[in-house]
Design a protein around this motif. Structure first.
Motif, short mmCIF file in Angstrom:
data_model
loop_
_atom_site.label_atom_id
_atom_site.label_comp_id
_atom_site.label_asym_id
_atom_site.label_seq_id
_atom_site.Cartn_x
_atom_site.Cartn_y
_atom_site.Cartn_z
N THR A 87 44.62 35.63 49.03
CA THR A 87 43.60 36.67 49.18
C THR A 87 42.45 36.42 48.20
OG1 THR A 87 45.32 38.26 49.72
CG2 THR A 87 43.16 39.16 49.11
N PRO A 88 41.23 36.16 48.70
CA PRO A 88 40.10 35.92 47.79
C PRO A 88 39.56 37.22 47.21
CG PRO A 88 39.34 35.80 50.04
CD PRO A 88 40.84 36.01 50.10
N ILE A 89 38.83 37.10 46.15
CA ILE A 89 38.15 38.25 45.57
C ILE A 89 36.81 38.39 46.28
CG2 ILE A 89 37.08 39.21 43.49
CD1 ILE A 89 39.18 37.69 41.86
N PRO A 90 36.52 39.57 46.85
CA PRO A 90 35.22 39.76 47.51
C PRO A 90 34.07 39.58 46.51
CG PRO A 90 36.74 41.51 48.11
CD PRO A 90 37.38 40.74 47.00
N ALA A 91 33.02 38.93 46.94
CA ALA A 91 31.87 38.67 46.05
C ALA A 91 31.32 39.97 45.46
CB ALA A 91 30.78 37.92 46.80
N GLY A 92 31.33 41.04 46.24
CA GLY A 92 30.80 42.31 45.75
C GLY A 92 31.61 42.93 44.64
N ASP A 93 32.84 42.46 44.45
CA ASP A 93 33.71 43.01 43.41
C ASP A 93 33.64 42.22 42.11
OD1 ASP A 93 34.48 44.84 45.30
OD2 ASP A 93 36.46 43.96 45.66
N VAL A 94 33.05 41.04 42.14
CA VAL A 94 33.07 40.15 40.98
C VAL A 94 32.40 40.79 39.76
CG1 VAL A 94 32.24 37.94 40.05
CG2 VAL A 94 33.29 38.04 42.32
N GLU A 95 31.21 41.32 39.92
CA GLU A 95 30.49 41.88 38.76
C GLU A 95 31.23 43.07 38.16
OE1 GLU A 95 27.91 41.59 35.80
OE2 GLU A 95 27.84 40.23 37.50
N VAL A 96 31.81 43.92 39.01
CA VAL A 96 32.58 45.06 38.52
C VAL A 96 33.78 44.56 37.71
CG1 VAL A 96 33.99 47.06 39.19
CG2 VAL A 96 31.85 46.57 40.40
N ILE A 97 34.45 43.55 38.22
CA ILE A 97 35.61 42.98 37.52
C ILE A 97 35.18 42.42 36.16
CG2 ILE A 97 37.27 41.07 37.55
CD1 ILE A 97 37.40 41.52 40.66
N LEU A 98 34.09 41.67 36.14
CA LEU A 98 33.61 41.08 34.89
C LEU A 98 33.28 42.15 33.86
CD1 LEU A 98 31.27 38.31 36.33
CD2 LEU A 98 33.52 37.98 35.30
N GLU A 99 32.65 43.22 34.29
CA GLU A 99 32.25 44.27 33.37
C GLU A 99 33.44 45.13 32.93
OE1 GLU A 99 29.29 44.68 31.86
OE2 GLU A 99 28.74 42.82 32.88
N LEU A 100 34.25 45.56 33.87
CA LEU A 100 35.35 46.47 33.54
C LEU A 100 36.42 45.78 32.69
CD1 LEU A 100 36.10 49.46 34.37
CD2 LEU A 100 37.86 48.37 35.73
N CYS A 101 36.62 44.50 32.91
CA CYS A 101 37.65 43.77 32.16
C CYS A 101 37.09 43.17 30.86
CB CYS A 101 38.26 42.68 33.03
SG CYS A 101 39.14 43.32 34.45
N HIS A 102 35.82 43.41 30.58
CA HIS A 102 35.18 42.98 29.34
C HIS A 102 35.39 41.49 29.07
CE1 HIS A 102 34.42 47.17 28.58
NE2 HIS A 102 35.69 47.43 28.77
N PHE A 103 34.96 40.66 30.03
CA PHE A 103 35.04 39.21 29.86
C PHE A 103 34.14 38.79 28.71
CE2 PHE A 103 37.10 39.40 33.77
CZ PHE A 103 37.36 38.17 34.34
N SER A 104 34.61 37.87 27.88
CA SER A 104 33.76 37.28 26.86
C SER A 104 32.78 36.35 27.57
CB SER A 104 34.60 36.49 25.86
OG SER A 104 35.10 35.31 26.47
N PRO A 105 31.71 35.94 26.91
CA PRO A 105 30.78 35.01 27.56
C PRO A 105 31.47 33.72 28.04
CG PRO A 105 29.74 35.96 25.64
CD PRO A 105 31.18 36.41 25.62
N ASP A 106 32.39 33.19 27.23
CA ASP A 106 33.12 31.98 27.62
C ASP A 106 34.02 32.25 28.82
OD1 ASP A 106 34.07 29.22 27.27
OD2 ASP A 106 35.95 30.19 26.66
N GLU A 107 34.76 33.34 28.80
CA GLU A 107 35.64 33.70 29.92
C GLU A 107 34.82 33.90 31.20
OE1 GLU A 107 39.11 36.17 27.50
OE2 GLU A 107 37.33 37.22 28.24
N ARG A 108 33.69 34.56 31.05
CA ARG A 108 32.81 34.82 32.19
C ARG A 108 32.33 33.51 32.82
NH1 ARG A 108 29.47 39.40 33.25
NH2 ARG A 108 27.84 38.87 34.71
N ALA A 109 31.89 32.58 31.97
CA ALA A 109 31.39 31.30 32.46
C ALA A 109 32.49 30.51 33.16
CB ALA A 109 30.81 30.48 31.30
#
Length: 140
Positions: free
Chosen positions: A58-80
């Motif tokens: 099951t892929p992650i919908p593109a529209g959910d990616v930014e919410v996931i990145l913000e809510l899970c508090h990705f570091s800049p390295d993790e985000r990249a």
């Protein structure tokens, strides 16, 4: 990443690669992160289990990616690393997600509730509320 995850994230399995990264990041976050993520995305908690398990395709919908990145508090390295793996798995979806407006920080003055635990709960509730509002705006 465990040995089984490394096998699941072989080059032939690009979806498994970013899902393993997401799962590892969420596992290092406070308990309740998966539940808050499900609520913010308007999804069932089982969906979060599917998108964080490299064994499920099951892929992650593109529209959910930014919410996931913000809510899970990705570091800049993790985000990249996550966005790079996501783009490798979904070149067209990643381009669509990248064209979305960037989020900006907003500072609020809120009441001090007298305990770190209550203040943290309040902060998470505000973050979750804003993420849900952003999804409503994004749906238009």
């Amino acid at each position: 990443m465990s040995d089984s995850d490394a096998r699941a994230a072989e080059p032939g399995e690009p979806i498994a690669a970013y899902k393993a990264l997401l799962r590892d990041i969420i596992d290092r976050r406070p308990s309740g992160t998966r539940r808050r993520l499900a609520e913010a995305l308007g999804k069932n908690p089982s969906f979060i289990s599917q998108i964080t398990n490299p064994a499920y395709p099951t892929p992650i919908p593109a529209g959910d990616v930014e919410v996931i990145l913000e809510l899970c508090h990705f570091s800049p390295d993790e985000r990249a690393r996550f966005l790079s793996a996501y783009a490798a798995a979904h070149p067209r979806r990643a381009a669509g997600a990248a064209s979305r407006p960037k989020l900006r920080a907003l500072t609020l003055n809120v009441p001090d509730l007298g305990s770190g635990r209550r203040n943290a709960e309040f902060d998470r509730a505000v973050q979750d509320f804003v993420a849900r509002l952003a999804r409503l705006i994004d749906a238009d």
